[in-house]
Design an enzyme around this catalytic site. Sequence first.
Site, short mmCIF file in Angstrom:
data_model
loop_
_atom_site.label_atom_id
_atom_site.label_comp_id
_atom_site.label_asym_id
_atom_site.label_seq_id
_atom_site.Cartn_x
_atom_site.Cartn_y
_atom_site.Cartn_z
N HIS A 55 -6.76 4.30 9.05
CA HIS A 55 -7.54 5.31 9.62
C HIS A 55 -9.27 5.18 9.21
CE1 HIS A 55 -3.79 7.07 10.91
NE2 HIS A 55 -4.51 8.21 11.00
N HIS B 4 -1.90 8.24 2.04
CA HIS B 4 -1.98 7.02 1.49
C HIS B 4 -2.53 7.32 -0.09
CE1 HIS B 4 -2.36 4.00 4.55
NE2 HIS B 4 -3.08 5.00 5.52
N ASP C 135 -5.84 3.10 -1.50
CA ASP C 135 -6.06 2.86 0.04
C ASP C 135 -7.43 3.10 0.42
OD1 ASP C 135 -3.41 1.84 -0.88
OD2 ASP C 135 -2.72 3.67 0.37
#
Length: 328
Positions: free
Chosen positions: A191, A232, A236
């Site tokens: 994302h 996450h 990350d």
Amino acid sequence: MIWKRMPLISSMVVFGRESSKLWKRICMETYVELQILAEKWKLLLAGLIFQYIHGLSARGVHYLHLPGPILQDFGFKILPELGVQRAYLSENLFFIIFSSFILWTFHPFVCHSKRFYTVLLWLRVLTCLVVCQALRIFTFYSTILPGPNYHCREGSPLAKLPPPNSIFEILLLNFPRGVIYGCGDLIFSSHMIFTLVFVRTYQKYGSKRFVKVLAWLLVISQSLLIVASRKHYSVDVVVAWYTVNLVVFFVDTKLPEMPDRSGGSQQILPLSKEKEGKAREENQKLLNGNLENHKLLNGNSGDVTDWRQRTQTNGKHTELVEAVTNGV
């Protein structure tokens, strides 16, 4: 009664005139973009195919994922957990960023202000995405961490996938459920790859300062929401921040800069290498022809160096004559 309808009739005429101009603008822009697409379609297709490869890799690592205790994370300690009921907030914000960027890339088809070609812009975007996603695939296959998301924890039936019954079960990706409920593809956030690439692209080719500031605020909000929704780990998101920015910087230095359309003096289409070479040869011939004409007019038959030497010599001789004339 007729004069009462005159404003309505005039507005309909204006609307018809403007709609015809808009349609002509769309047709002209489509014609130009299709010519660029005919030259660049292989590169664009390769970028789109790699999106499928990236999804296939994320699907494959889910079969290798083993649920376990959640790792210690600084972001989990300072950010309140949204919970399953409010975890959709990060996905909704990502959808807003994603859809807004796509619509903006096609605005040259309908707007007067045009700073880029849509095909060339998407070529740069896909190049950045492919490089980032390739790095991401190597990373999350190197070390498979237990996912912090709710469906990846111990006790969830989606935390570990059973062995596939056929190869088609893997190739079809179980879209969209398999993409939304994936596990194991952690470092680094996909994302954040899309979000940062899109915002960096608008930062360079966009024109609204307010939108640029708003976009970066949305990126920060997206980062916090990803950690707060436990999709996450913080690492990350942190790794995505500096990796994606470095990749975009690297791609910008390697790819040729797109022609700026806002000046109005650029060519309609970017020249290919062959056409650009021919144009350069024609310009060189024209320049050589102008030099030859200049030599003939001045009575010089030698090369440019000889012509420059004579000019300097004549200049010194002229100064000497002036000095003698003035009695110096």
